[in-house]
Structures are given as structure tokens and as C-alpha cells.
Design an enzyme around this catalytic site. Structure first.
Site, short mmCIF file in Angstrom:
data_model
loop_
_atom_site.label_atom_id
_atom_site.label_comp_id
_atom_site.label_asym_id
_atom_site.label_seq_id
_atom_site.Cartn_x
_atom_site.Cartn_y
_atom_site.Cartn_z
N ASN A 28 0.85 -1.19 -0.08
CA ASN A 28 0.09 0.04 0.08
C ASN A 28 0.81 1.19 -0.05
O ASN A 28 1.99 1.11 -0.04
CB ASN A 28 -1.03 -0.21 1.24
CG ASN A 28 -0.24 0.00 2.60
OD1 ASN A 28 0.50 0.87 2.93
ND2 ASN A 28 -0.49 -1.19 3.08
N PRO A 48 -3.20 -11.89 10.65
CA PRO A 48 -3.60 -11.42 12.04
C PRO A 48 -3.84 -9.90 12.01
O PRO A 48 -3.08 -9.33 11.67
CB PRO A 48 -2.38 -12.00 12.89
CG PRO A 48 -1.29 -12.03 11.85
CD PRO A 48 -1.90 -12.51 10.39
N ASP A 49 -4.57 -9.58 12.92
CA ASP A 49 -4.70 -8.19 13.45
C ASP A 49 -3.91 -7.89 14.46
O ASP A 49 -4.33 -8.38 15.64
CB ASP A 49 -6.39 -8.02 13.70
CG ASP A 49 -6.62 -6.40 13.73
OD1 ASP A 49 -5.74 -5.75 14.54
OD2 ASP A 49 -7.65 -6.11 13.43
N ILE A 50 -2.92 -7.31 14.39
CA ILE A 50 -1.91 -7.23 15.34
C ILE A 50 -2.20 -6.16 16.40
O ILE A 50 -2.55 -6.53 17.55
CB ILE A 50 -0.36 -6.33 14.85
CG1 ILE A 50 -0.08 -7.29 13.36
CG2 ILE A 50 0.34 -6.20 15.77
CD1 ILE A 50 0.88 -6.61 12.59
N ASP A 100 -4.37 -6.27 5.03
CA ASP A 100 -5.32 -7.05 5.73
C ASP A 100 -5.32 -8.75 5.33
O ASP A 100 -5.74 -9.51 5.75
CB ASP A 100 -6.71 -6.63 5.31
CG ASP A 100 -6.94 -5.24 6.18
OD1 ASP A 100 -6.71 -5.04 7.48
OD2 ASP A 100 -7.50 -4.43 5.62
N PHE A 121 -4.41 3.44 15.10
CA PHE A 121 -4.52 4.51 14.11
C PHE A 121 -5.60 4.11 13.02
O PHE A 121 -6.05 2.83 12.81
CB PHE A 121 -3.30 4.48 13.00
CG PHE A 121 -2.47 5.71 13.71
CD1 PHE A 121 -1.41 5.58 14.48
CD2 PHE A 121 -2.29 7.08 12.83
CE1 PHE A 121 -0.65 6.49 15.11
CE2 PHE A 121 -1.41 7.82 13.35
CZ PHE A 121 -0.58 7.95 14.38
N LYS A 175 -14.16 2.24 14.79
CA LYS A 175 -12.97 1.37 14.70
C LYS A 175 -12.55 1.39 16.24
O LYS A 175 -11.82 0.28 16.77
CB LYS A 175 -11.92 2.04 13.63
CG LYS A 175 -10.97 0.94 13.42
CD LYS A 175 -10.18 1.38 12.32
CE LYS A 175 -10.84 1.06 10.90
NZ LYS A 175 -10.01 1.35 9.86
N1 CTP Z 1 -3.78 -3.09 12.31
C1 CTP Z 1 -3.03 -4.20 12.70
N2 CTP Z 1 -2.98 -5.21 12.06
C2 CTP Z 1 -4.21 -5.56 10.85
C3 CTP Z 1 -4.64 -4.49 10.47
C4 CTP Z 1 -4.49 -3.19 10.98
O1 CTP Z 1 -2.47 -3.98 13.69
N3 CTP Z 1 -3.89 -6.61 10.06
C5 CTP Z 1 -3.75 -1.95 13.02
C6 CTP Z 1 -3.30 -0.62 12.34
O2 CTP Z 1 -1.97 -0.62 12.46
C7 CTP Z 1 -4.15 0.65 12.78
C8 CTP Z 1 -5.70 0.14 12.88
O3 CTP Z 1 -5.31 -1.54 13.00
O4 CTP Z 1 -3.40 0.82 14.04
C9 CTP Z 1 -6.40 0.24 11.83
O5 CTP Z 1 -5.94 -0.04 10.72
P1 CTP Z 1 -6.82 0.21 9.36
O6 CTP Z 1 -6.12 -0.26 8.31
O7 CTP Z 1 -7.38 1.50 9.58
O8 CTP Z 1 -8.08 -0.69 9.60
P2 CTP Z 1 -8.36 -2.15 9.66
O9 CTP Z 1 -8.36 -2.79 10.63
O10 CTP Z 1 -7.44 -2.83 8.43
O11 CTP Z 1 -9.85 -2.23 8.99
P3 CTP Z 1 -10.37 -1.72 7.58
O12 CTP Z 1 -9.42 -2.02 6.49
O13 CTP Z 1 -11.77 -2.37 7.50
O14 CTP Z 1 -10.66 -0.13 7.61
#
Ligand code: CTP
Length: 405
Positions: free
Chosen positions: A213, A310-312, A282, A332, A346
Site C-alpha cells: 500500500n 492476523p490483526d496485530i 489485511d 491508527f 474502529k
Molecule cells: N492493524 C493491525 N493489524 C492488521 C490491520 C490493522 O495492527 N492486520 C492496525 C493498524 O496498524 C491501525 C489499526 O489497526 O492501527 C487500523 O488499521 P486500518 O487499516 O485503518 O483498519 P483495518 O483494521 O485494516 O480495517 P478496515 O481495513 O476495514 O478499515
């Protein structure tokens, strides 16, 4: 606005090839809103002219204690009384030796000796050949200089003008500037350990292609600098970006979201604050090709199967230490529309006390940004400003919140 705005520096140059860097440093100080009075030793004038330094600082340069321009003929007193600091850059081995013996045989050394020691800090950026730097006499002098209350900056390592390679180079102007900003920053995060994720992640499709990205990492790196300036011990886990590692910050380089997740899990136990500034992909490609995918004769377009990463942030924010606020988590949100509404939702879905939202596509890669802070009591806008200035503001916000927790 930075920590250096309206600060007044006496910039002392002594003999050394690093004088060329002092010119850039003078410009950078002025650009950051400081005023600069240059004083040069006789040796320094062999390397760079007072004309150059006058043009850059916008003030006549002082060279001699006998300068008749001062009506009382006391340049050594007058020049430092309004100064916020004296910065000697470059500081030669000879000048350091002079300083700690309290010698005063030229204007610069006389001025350092005559400064009000409690009010005007002396900041020294050494610059010399690696053998001179490593000599026990120099090392002894440095210890004594610190003991006498001077702030001695590190030296850099690398190629030297003499052709040798090693320690002793003067820090780069940007690094000295950062050290000065740190000097004038309130230590709101003293003793805190901060873990930050930054930049994009890169998810391989095959060995030569991938999904990523537009995140530049600038916001996360600015935050790392700001936390470090505020006295924190900072670890920065960064995706692939070409930014310089901030001085004093430990940097862990990763490529994929999975690697960022693992690097975070390994280190978060030792953190007091976790800031997820990375733009984490994602999804990743299930079974990335081991060899480059070829077009083939029939030109079939490959179908990529994606699996979720994984969502960190969510994982860290739901850990026991985060739930008891022993670990303070900041998220963020990069959105492209309905910032307030989406960011508010969020924050709750990620389970973090503080979320910082911005309109991603508009600010990726820029040095400025505008932010929306979202917490349980509502939202607050931080208007358009440099990412550095915004980061200082965020440090204050975080420090206030953790002191309440
Ligand atoms: N984040 C993370 N791990 C992921 C995705 C997101 O740690 N796999 C964290 C980002 O570093 C940020 C926050 O989650 O602090 C939100 O990231 P963002 O890209 O805005 O949102 P997403 O969780 O990816 O949701 P969406 O794409 O549906 O907006």
C-alpha cells in the site's frame, strides 16, 4: 513549530573538515525558527570562510576577543548572555582539551569559560580522525567534559576525510538538530518503553511481485522520534521503507504482516505503550508462488486466493496487560470517507483507549497531516501541521492519559 523556534544559539566552529557540515547545520537551525550567532576559531577559518557563515546566519561572525564592534569590547560576555545554548560543532580534539583545562586564549574558548554555567548549556559535537578519537587522552577528556556539565554528542562512524574508516566523524546536521530538539523537550515519557509499528507491509504473490500500500512510514517514524525526544526507550518495527532510523531508536525491519505480528508479539511484553501506526495488509496470498508466475501460452489470468492476516493491534489490545492498562494501546485509522463515524466505531472494535484517525489517501507520503483523536469522551481535531509537530502533540496526549491510568 518545533522545539527550536525562537531559540538563540551561539554556534562555535573549530578547525576540522566537518566545518562544511556546520554550514548546513546553521541553515537547518534558521529554517527551524532559531537565531544563530556564529563564532569561529582561527583554525575553523582555514576550512570555511566567515563570509559563508555570515550569509547563512544573517549576522556578522565573531572571530576575535579584541573585536571592536562591541561597545564595551567584551564580546566574550555579551554574546552568551541571551543565548539558549552554545553549540560547538565541529569540536576539534584541541578545542575539547582547551575547554576542560579552562583555557581562554581565543574568543571561543574565552566565551565558553565566561558563560553563565547554570543558564547556558554547552553542547559539543566532536569531530576528528579515528585515532585521535580513540586516543586515551581524548577519551579521558570527553569523560571529564561530561563531568564538568557539557552535553557531549555521539560521533558517527564511517569514511573519514583522511581516507581512514572508523569512529570520530561529526554527526550529520539532521542528527545534531534532533539532539538539540531532544535537549529542549520536556521528558514526558522518561523511563517508558514504547513499541511502534510503522510503514506498509508487503505480501508476496511470487518472488518478484507483491501486494502493498501507499504508506510511507513517515508518521510512525515521526512518532518514534517524538517519543525518543520525550525520554522514552523506543523500538520501531517497520515495514519496507527507505527512511533513516531515528537516532537512539531500535529498529526491527520486517516485510510481511505475519513477520510484523511475530516481531510485535516477541517485544510487546517489555513495552509500556504500544502504538500501531503501520498500514498492515489485511490479506495475504495463500500459497505464494515459489517461482515467478509466467503468463503461459493460453494467457490465463491467475486467480489469487487471499487469506486474512492476523490483526496485530486487536490481538495486543485484548492481551491481559492491555486490559489492565499496564500496557497502553494506541491505534491508527486510515479512512477515505466519514472519518469521525468510522474512527469512532474502529476504536471500539479494536478495543483501544485512544485512536488517531486520518484521511489516508490524502496524506500518504506527505510531511504534513491533520488528525482526529478519538477516545471514550469524544473527538478532538489536530489541524494540519508537520508530522513531527503532530507527534509532539500526540506524545503529550498519551503522557497525560497514562499518568491518569
Ligand atoms: N492493524 C493491525 N493489524 C492488521 C490491520 C490493522 O495492527 N492486520 C492496525 C493498524 O496498524 C491501525 C489499526 O489497526 O492501527 C487500523 O488499521 P486500518 O487499516 O485503518 O483498519 P483495518 O483494521 O485494516 O480495517 P478496515 O481495513 O476495514 O478499515
Amino acid at each position: 513549530m518545533t522545539q527550536l523556534k525562537n531559540k538563540h544559539f551561539v554556534l562555535g566552529l573549530t578547525g576540522g573538515i566537518a566545518c562544511y557540515k556546520a554550514a548546513e547545520l546553521c541553515r537547518a537551525l534558521m529554517k527551524d525558527g532559531a537565531s544563530v550567532q556564529v563564532v569561529m576559531s582561527e583554525g575553523a577559518t582555514q576550512f570555511i570562510t566567515p563570509v559563508t557563515m555570515q550569509a547563512l546566519s544573517g549576522r556578522p561572525v565573531f572571530l576575535s576577543q579584541w573585536d571592536a564592534r562591541e561597545s564595551n569590547n567584551m564580546a566574550h560576555i555579551n554574546l552568551t548572555r541571551e543565548a539558549d545554548a552554545i553549540l560547538i560543532a565541529p569540536a576539534s580534539a584541541e578545542f575539547v582539551a582547551k575547554l576542560l583545562h579552562g583555557r581562554a586564549d581565543d574568543l571561543l574558548s574565552l566565551m565558553c569559560l565566561a558563560r553563565p554555567i547554570d543558564k547556558v548549556p554547552l553542547i559539543v559535537a566532536p569531530a576528528m580522525n579515528k585515532e585521535m578519537w580513540g586516543n586515551p587522552a581524548t577519551q579521558r577528556n570527553m569523560v571529564q567534559l561530561k563531568h564538568d556539565g557539557a552535553h557531549v554528542l555521539d560521533v558517527g562512524a564511517g569514511d573519514q576525510a583522511c581516507g581512514e574508516v572508523g569512529d570520530g566523524r561529526m554527526l550529520e546536521p539532521e542528527q545534531i538538530l534532533e539532539a538539540l530538539k531532544a535537549h529542549f523537550t520536556e521528558k514526558l515519557l522518561e523511563g517508558r518503553r514504547v513499541l511502534i509499528t510503522a510503514g506498509p507491509t508487503y505480501e508476496a504473490i511470487d518472488p518478484v511481485r507483491g501486494i502493498t500500500n501507499l504508506s510511507s512510514g513517515k508518521m510512525g517514524f515521526a512518532l518514534a522520534r517524538a517519543c525518543s525526544r520525550a525520554g522514552a526507550q523506543v523500538t520501531l518495527i517497520s515495514g519496507p521503507v527507505s527512511l533513516e532510523t531515528p537516532v537512539g531508536v531500535e529498529r526491527i525491519g520486517v516485510i510481511s504482516a505475519q513477520q510484523m505480528y511475530e516481531a510485535t508479539q516477541e517485544r510487546v511484553q517489555n513495552a509500556d505503550i504500544f502504538i500501531a501506526a503501520a498500514a498492515v495488509a489485511d490479506w495475504r496470498v495463500h500459497l505464494a508462488g515459489e517461482q515467478k508466475i509466467k503468463k503461459g501460452k493460453d494467457r490465463t489470468v491467475p486467480q489469487l486466493e487471499l487469506v486474512e492476516n492476523p490483526d496485530i493491534l486487536k490481538t495486543v489490545a485484548s492481551s491481559p496487560r492491555a486490559l489492565t492498562q499496564e500496557l497502553y494501546c494506541v491505534g491508527f485509522a486510515a479512512e477515505s470517507e466519514n472519518l469521525e463515524e468510522l474512527a469512532t466505531a474502529k476504536r471500539v472494535s479494536k478495543g483501544v483507549p485512544l485512536l488517531i484517525a486520518n484521511v489516508g489517501p490524502q496524506t500518504f507520503g506527505l510531511d504534513e497531516n491533520a488528525l482526529l483523536l478519538v477516545d471514550e469522551s469524544g473527538t478532538r481535531e489536530l489541524p494540519w501541521a508537520s508530522k513531527d509537530a503532530l507527534s509532539d502533540e500526540l506524545v503529550k496526549e498519551i503522557a497525560t492519559r497514562i499518568s491518569r491510568a
